[in-house]
Design a protein around this motif. Structure first.
Motif, short mmCIF file in Angstrom:
data_model
loop_
_atom_site.label_atom_id
_atom_site.label_comp_id
_atom_site.label_asym_id
_atom_site.label_seq_id
_atom_site.Cartn_x
_atom_site.Cartn_y
_atom_site.Cartn_z
N ILE A 36 77.69 -113.32 92.79
CA ILE A 36 78.08 -114.41 91.88
C ILE A 36 79.58 -114.65 91.97
O ILE A 36 80.04 -115.80 92.01
CB ILE A 36 77.64 -114.10 90.43
CG1 ILE A 36 76.12 -114.18 90.32
CG2 ILE A 36 78.31 -115.04 89.44
CD1 ILE A 36 75.56 -113.72 89.00
N LYS A 37 80.36 -113.59 92.05
CA LYS A 37 81.81 -113.73 92.21
C LYS A 37 82.13 -114.47 93.51
O LYS A 37 83.00 -115.34 93.54
CB LYS A 37 82.50 -112.36 92.21
CG LYS A 37 82.57 -111.71 90.86
CD LYS A 37 83.26 -110.36 90.97
CE LYS A 37 83.21 -109.60 89.66
NZ LYS A 37 83.81 -108.26 89.79
N ASN B 263 81.36 -118.17 93.16
CA ASN B 263 82.38 -118.86 92.35
C ASN B 263 83.66 -119.13 93.13
O ASN B 263 84.44 -120.00 92.75
CB ASN B 263 82.67 -118.08 91.08
CG ASN B 263 81.57 -118.22 90.06
OD1 ASN B 263 80.96 -119.27 89.95
ND2 ASN B 263 81.29 -117.17 89.32
N LYS B 264 83.89 -118.41 94.23
CA LYS B 264 85.09 -118.62 95.04
C LYS B 264 84.88 -119.60 96.19
O LYS B 264 85.82 -119.96 96.88
CB LYS B 264 85.57 -117.27 95.61
CG LYS B 264 86.07 -116.32 94.55
CD LYS B 264 86.49 -115.00 95.17
CE LYS B 264 86.91 -114.02 94.10
NZ LYS B 264 87.26 -112.71 94.67
N PRO C 245 80.33 -127.52 90.72
CA PRO C 245 79.72 -126.68 89.68
C PRO C 245 78.19 -126.70 89.71
O PRO C 245 77.54 -125.68 89.47
CB PRO C 245 80.24 -127.29 88.37
CG PRO C 245 81.51 -127.98 88.74
CD PRO C 245 81.29 -128.48 90.13
N LYS D 275 77.04 -124.44 92.50
CA LYS D 275 77.23 -123.04 92.10
C LYS D 275 76.10 -122.60 91.17
O LYS D 275 75.55 -121.51 91.32
CB LYS D 275 78.59 -122.85 91.42
CG LYS D 275 79.76 -122.92 92.38
CD LYS D 275 81.09 -122.75 91.65
CE LYS D 275 82.25 -122.86 92.61
NZ LYS D 275 83.55 -122.70 91.95
N GLU D 276 75.75 -123.47 90.21
CA GLU D 276 74.67 -123.16 89.28
C GLU D 276 73.35 -122.98 90.02
O GLU D 276 72.59 -122.06 89.72
CB GLU D 276 74.53 -124.27 88.24
CG GLU D 276 75.62 -124.29 87.21
CD GLU D 276 75.51 -125.48 86.27
OE1 GLU D 276 74.41 -126.09 86.18
OE2 GLU D 276 76.51 -125.79 85.61
#
Length: 139
Positions: free
Chosen positions: A97-98, A101-102, A126, A129-130
């Motif tokens: 997940i990290k 997010n990058k 976003p 990412k979701e």
């Protein structure tokens, strides 16, 4: 009830402003306030009368080393012990997940394609990412 600012900075409590070393009556709506109680505990404020807040009636904070459990004895959401392998899986998911997010847009598009996620024209960063995180959590 009068309070005194024992700290080095100006303290604002609602419309009340206390300069360092200054004493003034505490506004009635703030009597029993947990934040005021914390500031009294820390020594930033002092009070000329007993102050009762939710903080002062609560249990004292846990000391270092007190109340800790053996990592193999942690309880999971079902009340049993957790499997050490399960902790590794959770850590791996959190790391993924990290990483998600990058990612930039190109990386997100490639990761979505690899995961079999359809990318439509209106998808934003976003949103992508979701979608990736949701897909990851399904596994």
């Amino acid at each position: 009830m009068n309070i005194t600012n024992k700290g080095q900075k100006i303290v604002h409590i609602g419309a009340l402003t206390l300069l360092p070393g200054e004493s003034k009556p505490l506004p009635k709506p703030y009597e029993g306030n947990d934040t005021i109680g914390l500031m009294l505990e820390k020594g930033v404020l002092s009070c000329d009368a007993p102050f009762q807040s939710g903080r002062t009636s609560a249990a004292p904070p846990v000391q270092d080393g007190a109340g800790t459990t053996d990592p193999g004895q942690e309880t999971g959401s079902q009340g049993g012990t957790t499997d050490p392998g399960q902790n590794d899986q959770v850590d791996q998911i959190q790391e993924r997940i990290k990483a998600i997010n990058k990612m930039n847009r190109g990386e997100l598009d490639a990761a979505c394609e690899e995961a079999g996620i359809e990318v439509v024209e209106g998808d934003t960063i976003p949103t992508l990412k979701e979608k990736l995180i949701a897909k990851l959590q399904e596994q």
